[in-house]
Design an enzyme around this catalytic site. Structure first.
Site: not given
Ligand code: NAD
Length: 440
Positions: A250, A261, A322, A329
């Site tokens: 990450f 999210c 991704k 969204r």
């Protein structure tokens, strides 16, 4: 065990499929009639690796039942999982109205003891609101479990079957035992169930998403500074990630986080803080940096073609937020595409899985192709916006032959600077120097 799942979207369908795979009988309830009819016939409304096989196999085995009838599901199941959406309200808070309306409906249908398990991401205190609501509608006993979902789109089935941890927020020891039975099939390598109170479980989900969003935003902010001072964010990433306290995951700079999210959960966390008189400074900064990152990348391209917008055609690779999902969204890719179109540019786009939903969202504003190379024909530049595997090692000679000029803007740092330069491209990426085509 008989279990119901209400809300058969990304989380609900994966939950239902995986629980069925473990031998449970699952009632899948959704109020979208078309979706339920499609699922009954073995169709899969979303793209998620491994999901189609899982659902079709369990449908055939008689362990998955798709229905719009909540009554049947409540009658048949001891546990009722809630996986409906909790989108952002205009003020940034999480809109839990569907959670509440479904809970009310369940309360009115319950005739014997039931366990309500919330998988949806809900703000701290929702457990109390739902419990109070059910108690106001029925005297039938029930228990409430907060079981936030941590799956990642693109690896959702794998994440559900082999979770890093399962959080069960529930005070009743008996219910904890039942939840343990349900989760055990996914814990064969070792127990990774963490029991806690419902409020902490609800907060853990927001904490995890905001922490991950912050990591991305921090790297993105560093990447902008790298560009100014002549450092290379990829080198910096290796340097940072080799520290065990930080880790390598990450840490990729890009065009910002998106999806259903991170943006909404960061907004909801900021809103929760405000509602309790607290400024969530770190989360707010992560959000701002994310908005700026998307805008900066789009601006870089707009500046490059300044004054020639109407005559510019861009080939865009990737619309999903991704890789390995069809979800657009809050996709930074879609944000960029809208900016290009707003400026008067033509866009020829390709995405391996998100074409259909992108067409719905963008209509005729752009042209969508079913092949990345066809989309390149006559474009002034290639713009890579999603990190799909198939974009990582493309045929650069074919790209060069089809583009009007050999220019690539890469929002995902997929290519090596020297390699693309030697292939004859001007190459603009994130947090790295701009490459000019190498002279033969
Ligand atoms: P989604 O929009 O894909 O699915 C929600 C489903 O609920 C839809 O199929 C919709 O038709 C259905 N629905 C809406 N109202 C209903 C009603 N009254 N009765 C029955 N069904 C109804 O949403 P999602 O992405 O699966 O997210 C669901 C929840 O899980 C959200 O709270 C989200 O934050 C959380 N979550 C999502 C992910 C993810 O990666 N998508 C990961 C973890 C947690």
């Amino acid at each position: 065990m008989n279990i119901s799942v209400v809300g058969i979207g990304y989380v609900g369908l994966v939950t239902a499929g995986c629980l069925a795979e473990a031998g449970n009988r699952i009632f899948c309830v959704d109020n979208d009639v078309d979706k339920i009819n499609m699922l009954k016939e073995g169709g899969i409304p979303i793209y998620e690796p491994g999901l189609a096989e899982l659902v079709q196999h369990n449908l055939k085995a008689g362990r998955l039942h798709f229905t719009t009838d909540l009554k049947e599901a409540v009658e048949q199941s001891l546990l009722i999982y809630l996986a409906v959406g909790t989108p952002s309200a205009p003020d940034g808070s999480a809109d839990i109205s569907t959670i509440l309306s479904v809970s009310k409906a369940i309360a009115e249908l319950m005739t014997e003891y039931r366990i309500i398990v919330t998988k949806s991401t809900v703000p701290v205190g929702t457990h109390q609101k739902v419990s109070d609501l059910i108690m106001s509608k029925t005297n039938v006993p029930f228990d409430y479990v907060s079981n936030p979902e941590f799956l990642k789109e693109g690896a959702a089935v794998e994440d559900f079957l082999h979770p890093a941890r399962i959080i069960i927020g529930c005070d009743s020891l008996q219910v904890r035992e039942i939840m343990k039975q349900i989760c055990n099939p996914f814990m064969r390598k070792g127990n990774r169930i963490i029991f806690m109170d419902p409020a902490s479980a609800e907060m853990a989900k927001y904490g995890a998403n905001a922490m991950l969003a912050t990591r991305i935003s921090f790297m993105n902010e560093l990447s902008a500074l790298c560009e100014k001072v002549g450092a290379d964010i990829e080198m910096v990433r290796h340097g940072i990630g080799s520290d065990n306290r930080i880790g390598r995951d990450f840490l990729f700079a890009g065009i910002g986080y998106g999806g259903s999210c991170f943006p909404k959960d960061v907004r909801a966390l900021i809103h929760s803080g405000r509602a309790h008189g607290l400024d969530m400074h770190v989360a707010a900064a992560a959000q701002l940096a994310n908005e700026q990152q998307q805008a900066m990348f789009a601006d870089k391209i707009l500046k490059h073609f300044e004054g020639k917008e109407e005559k510019t055609t861009l080939c865009v690779w990737g619309l999903a937020f991704k890789a390995k999902t069809d979800d657009i969204r809050e996709s930074p890719a879609v944000y960029c595409v809208r900016e290009f179109v707003k400026a008067g540019m033509k866009v020829r786009a390709y995405d391996p899985e998100a074409a259909a939903v992108a067409k719905q969202a963008l209509g005729n504003a752009i042209e969508i192709f079913d092949n990345g190379y066809n989309a390149l024909e006559g474009a002034d530049a290639l713009v890579v916006l999603t990190d799909w595997q198939e974009f990582r090692n493309p045929d650069f000679a074919a790209i060069k032959a089809k583009l009007k000029k050999p220019v690539i803007f890469d929002g995902r740092n997929l290519y090596e600077l020297d390699y693309v330069g030697r292939a004859g491209f001007a190459y603009h990426s994130i947090g790295r120097k701009t490459v000019s085509p190498a002279q033969p």
